[in-house]
Each structure stands twice: as C-alpha cells, then as structure tokens.
Design a protein around this motif. Structure first.
Motif, PDB file in Angstrom:
ATOM      1  N   ILE A 138      -4.870   8.485   6.635  1.00 51.27           N
ATOM      2  CA  ILE A 138      -4.517   7.432   7.590  1.00 51.27           C
ATOM      3  C   ILE A 138      -5.779   6.706   8.058  1.00 51.27           C
ATOM      4  CG2 ILE A 138      -3.545   6.987   9.884  1.00 51.27           C
ATOM      5  CD1 ILE A 138      -1.566   9.231   9.366  1.00 51.27           C
ATOM      6  N   GLU A 139      -6.870   7.477   8.287  1.00 53.39           N
ATOM      7  CA  GLU A 139      -8.119   6.878   8.733  1.00 53.39           C
ATOM      8  C   GLU A 139      -8.720   5.964   7.656  1.00 53.39           C
ATOM      9  OE1 GLU A 139     -10.767   9.955   9.877  1.00 53.39           O
ATOM     10  OE2 GLU A 139      -9.477  10.754  11.451  1.00 53.39           O
ATOM     11  N   LYS A 140      -8.367   6.224   6.390  1.00 57.24           N
ATOM     12  CA  LYS A 140      -8.958   5.471   5.279  1.00 57.24           C
ATOM     13  C   LYS A 140      -8.070   4.322   4.801  1.00 57.24           C
ATOM     14  CE  LYS A 140     -11.380   9.635   3.756  1.00 57.24           C
ATOM     15  NZ  LYS A 140     -11.508  10.663   2.703  1.00 57.24           N
ATOM     16  N   MET A 141      -6.946   4.100   5.484  1.00 58.14           N
ATOM     17  CA  MET A 141      -6.051   3.023   5.068  1.00 58.14           C
ATOM     18  C   MET A 141      -6.722   1.667   5.250  1.00 58.14           C
ATOM     19  SD  MET A 141      -2.329   4.291   6.489  1.00 58.14           S
ATOM     20  CE  MET A 141      -1.475   2.864   5.816  1.00 58.14           C
ATOM     21  N   GLU A 142      -6.492   0.774   4.303  1.00 55.23           N
ATOM     22  CA  GLU A 142      -7.057  -0.567   4.349  1.00 55.23           C
ATOM     23  C   GLU A 142      -5.929  -1.600   4.390  1.00 55.23           C
ATOM     24  OE1 GLU A 142      -9.672  -1.031   1.059  1.00 55.23           O
ATOM     25  OE2 GLU A 142     -11.176   0.365   1.856  1.00 55.23           O
ATOM     26  N   PRO A 143      -6.213  -2.761   4.983  1.00 50.45           N
ATOM     27  CA  PRO A 143      -5.176  -3.799   5.098  1.00 50.45           C
ATOM     28  C   PRO A 143      -4.733  -4.331   3.738  1.00 50.45           C
ATOM     29  CG  PRO A 143      -7.304  -4.623   5.835  1.00 50.45           C
ATOM     30  CD  PRO A 143      -7.455  -3.154   5.646  1.00 50.45           C
ATOM     31  N   GLU A 144      -3.460  -4.151   3.412  1.00 47.33           N
ATOM     32  CA  GLU A 144      -2.936  -4.529   2.100  1.00 47.33           C
ATOM     33  C   GLU A 144      -3.011  -6.036   1.859  1.00 47.33           C
ATOM     34  OE1 GLU A 144      -1.999  -2.701  -0.334  1.00 47.33           O
ATOM     35  OE2 GLU A 144      -1.774  -0.698   0.543  1.00 47.33           O
ATOM     36  N   VAL A 145      -2.650  -6.822   2.860  1.00 47.74           N
ATOM     37  CA  VAL A 145      -2.580  -8.276   2.684  1.00 47.74           C
ATOM     38  C   VAL A 145      -3.950  -8.884   2.386  1.00 47.74           C
ATOM     39  CG1 VAL A 145      -2.091 -10.454   3.893  1.00 47.74           C
ATOM     40  CG2 VAL A 145      -0.508  -8.549   4.099  1.00 47.74           C
ATOM     41  N   LEU A 146      -5.021  -8.260   2.903  1.00 49.23           N
ATOM     42  CA  LEU A 146      -6.348  -8.850   2.776  1.00 49.23           C
ATOM     43  C   LEU A 146      -7.077  -8.457   1.497  1.00 49.23           C
ATOM     44  CD1 LEU A 146      -7.602  -8.439   6.457  1.00 49.23           C
ATOM     45  CD2 LEU A 146      -6.276 -10.303   5.444  1.00 49.23           C
ATOM     46  N   GLN A 147      -6.480  -7.556   0.711  1.00 52.08           N
ATOM     47  CA  GLN A 147      -7.145  -7.110  -0.514  1.00 52.08           C
ATOM     48  C   GLN A 147      -7.390  -8.286  -1.461  1.00 52.08           C
ATOM     49  OE1 GLN A 147      -8.223  -3.828  -0.814  1.00 52.08           O
ATOM     50  NE2 GLN A 147      -7.499  -3.864   1.297  1.00 52.08           N
ATOM     51  N   GLY A 148      -8.658  -8.454  -1.867  1.00 51.49           N
ATOM     52  CA  GLY A 148      -9.004  -9.514  -2.809  1.00 51.49           C
ATOM     53  C   GLY A 148      -9.121 -10.893  -2.194  1.00 51.49           C
ATOM     54  N   LYS A 149      -8.914 -11.025  -0.879  1.00 56.21           N
ATOM     55  CA  LYS A 149      -8.993 -12.343  -0.234  1.00 56.21           C
ATOM     56  C   LYS A 149     -10.459 -12.720   0.025  1.00 56.21           C
ATOM     57  CE  LYS A 149      -4.560 -13.188   0.185  1.00 56.21           C
ATOM     58  NZ  LYS A 149      -3.875 -13.120   1.484  1.00 56.21           N
ATOM     59  N   ARG A 202      -0.654  -7.044  13.092  1.00 56.19           N
ATOM     60  CA  ARG A 202      -1.392  -5.916  12.521  1.00 56.19           C
ATOM     61  C   ARG A 202      -0.542  -5.133  11.509  1.00 56.19           C
ATOM     62  NH1 ARG A 202      -6.004  -3.245  13.812  1.00 56.19           N
ATOM     63  NH2 ARG A 202      -6.195  -1.126  13.028  1.00 56.19           N
ATOM     64  N   GLY A 203       0.721  -4.842  11.868  1.00 54.18           N
ATOM     65  CA  GLY A 203       1.591  -4.099  10.965  1.00 54.18           C
ATOM     66  C   GLY A 203       1.784  -4.823   9.644  1.00 54.18           C
ATOM     67  N   TYR A 204       2.002  -6.121   9.713  1.00 49.82           N
ATOM     68  CA  TYR A 204       2.205  -6.939   8.508  1.00 49.82           C
ATOM     69  C   TYR A 204       0.948  -6.947   7.655  1.00 49.82           C
ATOM     70  CZ  TYR A 204       3.604 -11.010   5.705  1.00 49.82           C
ATOM     71  OH  TYR A 204       3.931 -11.859   4.677  1.00 49.82           O
ATOM     72  N   ILE A 205      -0.214  -7.167   8.276  1.00 52.74           N
ATOM     73  CA  ILE A 205      -1.474  -7.239   7.540  1.00 52.74           C
ATOM     74  C   ILE A 205      -1.808  -5.898   6.886  1.00 52.74           C
ATOM     75  CG2 ILE A 205      -3.981  -7.461   7.840  1.00 52.74           C
ATOM     76  CD1 ILE A 205      -3.449  -9.720   9.820  1.00 52.74           C
ATOM     77  N   MET A 206      -1.535  -4.809   7.571  1.00 48.99           N
ATOM     78  CA  MET A 206      -1.864  -3.484   7.030  1.00 48.99           C
ATOM     79  C   MET A 206      -0.917  -3.073   5.903  1.00 48.99           C
ATOM     80  SD  MET A 206      -4.583  -2.237   8.449  1.00 48.99           S
ATOM     81  CE  MET A 206      -4.448  -0.540   7.874  1.00 48.99           C
ATOM     82  N   SER A 207       0.344  -3.533   5.929  1.00 46.80           N
ATOM     83  CA  SER A 207       1.359  -2.940   5.047  1.00 46.80           C
ATOM     84  C   SER A 207       1.984  -3.867   4.017  1.00 46.80           C
ATOM     85  CB  SER A 207       2.489  -2.347   5.909  1.00 46.80           C
ATOM     86  OG  SER A 207       1.987  -1.422   6.847  1.00 46.80           O
ATOM     87  N   HIS A 208       1.997  -5.176   4.239  1.00 42.87           N
ATOM     88  CA  HIS A 208       2.769  -6.074   3.373  1.00 42.87           C
ATOM     89  C   HIS A 208       2.196  -6.115   1.961  1.00 42.87           C
ATOM     90  CE1 HIS A 208       5.521  -9.197   2.278  1.00 42.87           C
ATOM     91  NE2 HIS A 208       4.539 -10.014   1.946  1.00 42.87           N
TER      92      HIS A 208
END
Length: 462
Positions: free
Chosen positions: A221-232, A374-380
């Motif tokens: 959980i501590e290492k989770m990264e925002p899914e939406v921002l990957q590669g942006k 935050r929820g959307y950015i972390m998970s979408h």
C-alpha cells in the motif's frame, strides 16, 4: 500636644504599613512554597502516568510474544481465530500505551508499525484458515520472523523495565536518545552515538520481514503509485498555474498565485487567492500530468436556490466539461447550503468504486466550491474484468432471507488492502433500514455488509 499626636499617628501608620508589607511577603512566600510543591506533585503525577503506560506496554508486548508462539502451531480455524483476536487487541493496546509516552513518535514509527502489522497479519491468516485455505510456507516463515522479533522487543522492554526498577532511573533515561538527528543537533554527549532505550529497540526493528498480504497495513500500500499519471509528461509551475486558472474560471481565480510545492505519492504545485471579503480559493495541480488533485473555495454560501438533484446535475456537467466521462453519482452529504457528492466511474456496466471524485456544489448558484480526485488519480485504469461465476439467482439464494432485495448490480470494490474484487452489489431493506451486501461474483464470498444512512442531510454508508 497636637505635634506629639501627629508624630504618634505617623509612627503608627509606619508600623501598620510595615506590618502589612511583612504579612504580604509572608503570604506570598507561603503561596510560592505551595505552588512549588503543587507543581512538583503535578510533575510527579504526570511522570507516574508515563511510567504506568510504559509498564502496561511491557505487559501487552509480552502477551503478544506468547500468543505469536502459540499461533505457530495452531491448525484449527477456531483456535487460530481466537489467538489472532487476542493478538490484535493486545497489540492495539500496546500501541496505545506507546502513544502516551513522552517520546518523539516520528522516531518510533517502526515500533508502531510492527504492532499494527502483527495484529493485522495474524487476522489475515486466521481469515484464510476460516475460508478453508491453508497457510503457505512463505506466510508461515513471515509468522516465524514476526514471532522472533516480538521476542526480541519483549526482552528489550523487560530489560528497560528492570533498569527502571533496580537502578531507580527516570523514564527519560529508559526512553533513551534517538541518534537520528543531525550531528549538530546531537552534539551533546547525552544524545550522541548509537540510539539507546526505546529508540534502540525501534532501530533494530528495521530488519523485520516485508509483509505483502490482503490487509490495510500491507507494505504494497505504501508503494502504490497513481495509475492515471503513469507515463504522463511533467508540467512547469507556470503551466500548472494556467491549468488552475482555467479550472476555477479566470474571473473567480482573481490573483491566484503560487504558494508551495507538495511532496508525497502525488507531487503537486499549490496555488491560492484571497478575495476582498477575505474568502480564499486554494488548488493543487499534479506536477506530472497537470491534473487537479484538490480545490476548495471558502466563500460563504447563505441561500439555497437549488435542490440536491439539481446540484448533482451541476456536478455531473462540471465533470463532463473537464473531461471526466463515464462518472455516476453514488452518495452525497449536505452541509449547510452546499452538497458534497461522490461520483464513481462506470465502465462495462460495472461501478468502479475506487475511481472516486468528490465534488462540492454551492446551492445558491450551482458553482463548484470543492473538488477532490485522489481516488480517481490513484486507481483509474483499464481493468481486466474477471469472469462472473455466479448468477443473480444464485446470489439471491445466498443472501440472508430476511433482506428484501430491491436491486442487484455489478461493482468493483476495494478491500482494506486496496485489492479490488468484482462483486454483486445487493441493495435491500430489513427492519426499516437499508443495506448494501457485496457478494464476490467469482467465489461467492460475502465481502462486505454496509448500512445505508439516509436522511435529509444525505446518503452515507457505514
């Protein structure tokens, strides 16, 4: 005669004044002595409370150590469940005692984390056994290492306790020094060198195993990264300011200016503006991707010209205008003359509750005065949806017969570990209350039961 009388009066006044001064000084001295001993007694009382919390913590950690040793040989589901419940309670109480000590808790985070994970991990293993699953070799080894570290912590605490008793040392000496600060801060002999006391125990806990499991204190959980921002792409401060102004509206944004940079999992640029009426607008823009993470307008909303339904529509229009498609309102809360609405993403006919955006709408004019994504950015993300193994008919048979089911739909829900599971969301009523029951669409496991709290002020879940 009159002259002698005047001399006597003057002498009497002088003696009276001297007596008053002496009496005042005596009273002040008595009060000072009283306050000194009172302050000393209060200080001793506080010290006694600290010492009591320390002794209690030693006892609770000792119990955790013993219970972990027992858990290593427990095979029966009921037995392991009983032991894990005890470990959870004792570890939680030990952590509460730790928080009462006069320590720099930022430097005891390993101890607090250890106590949290011990209870949570054994509960996770117990739930596996209850579900007729077996504890694998890796999990057993993790439990072994947790037990060994618990023994080490318990022994260390008991040594400190003995020192406190036999050497009549203050609790400050038992707590020890951190040796985590800079050389300049640790320039005194007392604080230089290796950590001592509780801080030494905390330092030694840094080697205990990394735990990846289905629980809220799992390391992943501590290492989770925002899914939406990957590669942006990255954005500059000036680019982020323009995004913020466009999001708020150029006229409303006014003298919006940069305030600071935010770190953490989602690094941001922060901007704010102050109006003539002293109300403020604040907004955070992600450095990567240039997305709005958070916005709040503190202006006063005095009147209500819109219904909640109209506010929900205003929030939806706002999301669509800013490119958030496929969102659907779920729950809301009315506070004063504004409404905060939760919108979740819906894809392939499935509600994705992790992909959450909160929008706060003013009921005077329908303007957006709050936003949090935050929820959307972390998970979408694009998800691989598992194959549904249960039919609605099977689910209805599995639900408690006392519940009158009104609606069934598919939803992806996050567990405490943030792992998502595909479920049937079964909404129904029983005994005058509305409920949501989530049945795993693959395994048939009952994952969650939520109570719907519905009033004029909103619809919330517990």
């Amino acid at each position: 005669m009159n002259q002698n009388s005047g001399i006597r009066n003057h002498s009497f006044q002088y003696k009276l004044l001297a007596a008053i001064v002496i009496a005042t000084l005596a009273i002040l001295s008595i009060v000072g002595v009283f306050q000194f001993y009172r302050a000393k007694a209060l200080a001793q009382e506080v010290e006694n409370q600290y010492v009591r919390a320390f002794h209690d913590m030693v006892d609770y950690v000792r119990d955790v150590d013993v219970l972990l040793k027992k858990s290593l040989l427990a095979t029966n589901a009921n037995q392991l469940s009983s032991i894990s419940s005890e470990i959870f309670m004792q570890a939680a109480t030990a952590k509460a005692c730790l928080s009462q000590l006069p320590t720099d808790n930022n430097h005891l985070n390993q101890t607090a984390k250890f106590l949290s994970q011990v209870g949570d991990y054994t509960s996770y293993l117990a739930s596996k056994v209850i579900d007729s699953e077996t504890i694998n070799e890796e999990e057993f080894n993790n439990l072994m290492q947790l037990s060994e570290h618990a023994t080490s912590v318990s022994n260390g605490l008991e040594e400190l306790q003995t020192t406190l008793y036999e050497k009549d040392m203050s609790l400050k000496n038992v707590i020890g020094t951190t040796a985590y600060a800079s050389d300049e801060e640790n320039s005194s002999d007392e604080s230089s060198g290796s950590p001592t006391g509780l801080y030494k125990i905390d330092k030694e806990l840094q080697d205990y195993p990394t735990l990846i499991y289905d629980g809220p204190f799992s390391e992943h959980i501590e290492k989770m990264e925002p899914e939406v921002l990957q590669g942006k792409a990255g954005f500059t401060q000036s680019q982020a300011l323009e995004i913020a102004r466009q999001f708020i509206g150029v006229e409303r944004a006014g003298n919006l200016s940069f305030t600071e940079e935010g770190g953490g999992v989602i690094p941001t640029y922060s901007f704010s503006a102050t109006r003539e009426d002293k109300s403020q607008i604040s907004i955070d823009i992600t450095k990567q991707g240039g997305m709005v993470l958070w916005m709040l307008d503190s202006r006063s909303v005095e009147t209500e010209n819109l219904t909640v339904e109209e506010a929900v529509s205003a929030g939806m229009e706002f999301l669509q205008y800013h490119g958030y498609s496929g969102m659907k309102e779920s729950y809301y809360e009315k506070t004063g003359s504004s409404v905060t609405i939760n919108y979740a993403y819906v894809g392939q006919g499935i509600t994705m509750y992790s992909d959450l955006i909160k929008v706060k709408v003013a009921l005077d004019d329908g303007s957006i005065i709050g936003f949090e994504s935050r929820g959307y950015i972390m998970s979408h993300k694009e998800r691989e949806i598992p194959t549904v193994e249960l039919s609605e008919t099977q689910v209805r048979k599995q639900i408690n017969s006392h519940l009158n089911i009104n609606q069934i739909k598919l939803a992806m829900i996050p567990l405490e570990s943030k792992r998502e599971v595909l479920c049937y969301e079964c909404r129904g009523d029983f005994n005058g209350q509305n409920y949501l029951i989530y049945i795993n669409a693959v395994t048939g496991k009952e994952e969650k039961i939520l109570l719907l709290l519905e009033s004029e002020e909103g619809v919330l879940t517990m």
